[in-house]
Scaffold this motif. Structure first.
Motif, PDB file in Angstrom:
ATOM      1  N   GLU A  31      74.952  13.498  10.402  1.00  0.00           N
ATOM      2  CA  GLU A  31      74.611  13.848   9.021  1.00  0.00           C
ATOM      3  C   GLU A  31      73.100  13.812   8.871  1.00  0.00           C
ATOM      4  OE1 GLU A  31      75.398  12.316   4.424  1.00  0.00           O
ATOM      5  OE2 GLU A  31      76.372  11.318   6.129  1.00  0.00           O
ATOM      6  N   ARG A  53      73.662  17.676   5.329  1.00  0.00           N
ATOM      7  CA  ARG A  53      74.669  18.474   6.025  1.00  0.00           C
ATOM      8  C   ARG A  53      75.129  17.755   7.280  1.00  0.00           C
ATOM      9  NH1 ARG A  53      76.491  21.836   2.219  1.00  0.00           N
ATOM     10  NH2 ARG A  53      74.743  22.857   1.148  1.00  0.00           N
ATOM     11  N   THR A  54      76.406  17.962   7.609  1.00  0.00           N
ATOM     12  CA  THR A  54      76.976  17.339   8.803  1.00  0.00           C
ATOM     13  C   THR A  54      77.255  18.413   9.840  1.00  0.00           C
ATOM     14  OG1 THR A  54      77.994  15.574   7.499  1.00  0.00           O
ATOM     15  CG2 THR A  54      78.849  15.928   9.717  1.00  0.00           C
ATOM     16  N   ASN A  94      79.711  22.081   6.420  1.00  0.00           N
ATOM     17  CA  ASN A  94      79.839  20.780   7.073  1.00  0.00           C
ATOM     18  C   ASN A  94      80.910  20.910   8.154  1.00  0.00           C
ATOM     19  OD1 ASN A  94      78.030  19.054   5.356  1.00  0.00           O
ATOM     20  ND2 ASN A  94      79.447  19.756   3.768  1.00  0.00           N
ATOM     21  N   ARG A 128      82.712  19.224  11.539  1.00  0.00           N
ATOM     22  CA  ARG A 128      82.967  17.979  12.268  1.00  0.00           C
ATOM     23  C   ARG A 128      83.950  18.239  13.404  1.00  0.00           C
ATOM     24  NH1 ARG A 128      82.753  16.649   6.832  1.00  0.00           N
ATOM     25  NH2 ARG A 128      81.263  14.970   6.281  1.00  0.00           N
TER      26      ARG A 128
END
Length: 513
Positions: A176, A180-181, A205, A207
């Motif tokens: 992060e 934003r991730t 985002n 993941r």
């Protein structure tokens, strides 16, 4: 890759209590279990999964463990434990030692927070993340030369963790940064260099949830479609990420926890196991990218939700714990990808027995071979060479030949006369339309006798005569070679084809014989 999950059959007192973690090779597992006493204290428990039947060994020490202690099993049977002690974390190894438990202190890490990463490939190293305000430190808590070692500092706050290869070099983390991730990859063999791994859009985002090093299959969660959805992609592929509709349940959540290994370069054939949670309970889901559907199965009683292991043969192992069986593993055979229907093999005819073989007769010894004199007919004269009187090598001069008399040769047995051969009938010429100089010279094209009925191209040979001309001597004479320019062209300018009629060949061309 192994995902640890909270055990719903118990009432955990901390975020890590009751979670089962499986070693990198699936040989061992470890969790915090509870005593049956009134206090309900916690103690480490190691499961052995590599034998014919699973069994558990308690690794309790002199005092109960805190519910937030983290465990990580190694492939050699020892269990790494991470305990919080004041403002730091102590790292130790636990192992069975006779009736008790042995403990080896590795060191301590001074940080307010330390999280163990999933087991590294190979099963001998252990890593942990220490997130802080603006950066995250990656620690090697086991496998270093002098206790825990700091590997690298990564800008931003990192969570998650998935191994991308079987050598333990590439580690994927969710970072992060600036609101934003994104998923980044850390190269441990190059001093912890980081690079961006997953970014669907600049504003999304993204993941990484699960990764399979063999096939390159990636399971991820992203809000690029407008809201959080599960998607999948292939590591190193240029194809876009896909978000299947079957992975979008209504009224529940999906969490992947195990992927089938051994599917080299075949990501669409990998089976993925999901934990499905809703208000009605928890059950299993199995999905393959090639099937485009989510199969749902009931979970075994006492299943430790979110914990499992795939075998290369497609069998799903689900650990469970009940009062009657505190350490068990349910084996679930999931059907594979539907393939083509194999036609049954027809009945095989019986082999006919071979009849009796007659014995081979032994041929007797052959007698001596008698030399046969050449046959001679009346009036036959041996040829003579011109220029007689000059010696040729060791031989003397050759004179005129004289027939051998009876006194010079032994008597020969009479030779039976051979039956006269029937004269061959002359072949009739095949009439065809004359063309060019061939009509003027009287030459024609005669088909080959062997090709008269097989509709093949006839042979260009002159008509056969009834008898050999009398003026030709018995011995062939050397002929003067005819220059190529003087050869008649009429015979090779027109060729007769039984199928297509006359075929024109240009005078300037050359045909291969």
């Amino acid at each position: 890759m192994t995902i640890c999950a909270t055990e719903d059959t118990m009432t955990p007192a901390g975020p890590l209590a009751g979670r089962l973690t499986i070693a990198a090779d699936g040989s061992y597992a470890a969790r915090l279990a509870r005593h049956d006493d009134a206090a309900g204290s916690w103690f480490p428990e190691r499961w052995t999964l590599s034998g014919p039947e699973p069994y558990a060994v308690p690794l309790q020490g002199t005092q109960p463990e805190e519910p937030d202690s983290a465990l990580l099993p190694l492939t050699d049977g020892r269990v790494l434990i991470l305990r919080r002690v004041a403002d730091r974390f102590a790292v130790s190894l636990l192992y069975p030692a006779g009736p008790g438990t042995g403990e080896l202190l590795l060191g301590a890490v001074a940080t307010p927070r330390l999280t163990l990463l999933p087991p590294a490939p190979g099963g001998t190293l252990a890593y942990a993340l220490a997130p802080e305000a603006d950066h995250t430190t990656l620690w090697r808590v086991h496998g270093g030369a002098n206790g825990p070692e700091r590997v690298t500092r990564i800008p931003g706050r990192c969570t998650g963790g998935a191994w991308l290869d079987r050598g333990g070099r590439l580690l994927a983390l969710d970072r992060e940064l600036d609101g934003r991730t994104k998923t980044v990859v850390v190269d441990l063999e190059r001093g912890g260099e980081t690079a961006l791994l997953l970014q669907i859009t600049e504003e999304s985002n993204d993941r990484l949830l699960l990764a399979d090093p063999d096939s390159g299959l990636l399971l991820l969660r992203s809000d690029a479609p407008g809201y959080d959805r599960l998607g999948w992609g292939v590591l190193g592929s240029s194809l876009p990420v896909r978000f299947p509709e079957c992975l979008r349940p209504t009224g529940g959540t999906l969490t992947p926890f195990a992927v089938q290994p051994g599917q080299m370069l075949a990501p669409e054939s990998c089976a993925v196991a999901f934990r499905m949670t809703a208000t009605s309970g928890t059950w299993l889901g199995v999905w393959r990218p090639s099937e485009r559907q989510l199969r749902q199965y009931p979970a075994p009683e006492g299943w430790l939700p979110g914990t499992g292991l795939w075998t290369a043969d497609g069998e799903l192992l689900l650990p469970y714990a009940t009062e009657a069986e505190p350490c068990g593993v349910a084996r679930m055979g999931v059907p594979g990808v539907p393939g083509e229907v194999v036609e049954p093999v027809g009945a095989v005819l019986p082999v006919q027995p071979v009849g009796a073989v007659e014995p081979v007769r032994v041929v007797g010894p052959m007698g001596p071979v008698r030399q046969v004199e050449p046959l001679r007919t009346a009036g036959q004269v041996e040829p003579t060479w011109a220029g007689a009187g000059k010696p040729m090598g060791p031989m003397g001069p050759m004179g005129p030949h004289r027939s051998a008399g009876p006194e010079q040769r032994p008597a020969q047995p009479p030779v039976e006369p051979l039956e006269p051969l029937e004269p061959l009938e002359p072949l009739e010429a095949v009439e065809g339309p004359p063309s060019g100089e061939a009509a003027e010279s009287g030459g024609g094209i005669v088909p080959d006798a062997g090709d008269a009925d097989n509709r093949s191209t006839a042979s260009a040979q002159p008509s056969a005569t009834d008898a050999e001309p009398q003026h030709i001597p018995g011995h062939p004479q050397m002929c003067r070679p005819v220059p190529l320019q003087e050869a008649p062209l009429a015979a090779r300018q027109t060729r007769w084809s039984v199928i297509s009629g006359p075929v024109r060949i240009s005078g300037g061309g050359c045909a291969a014989g």
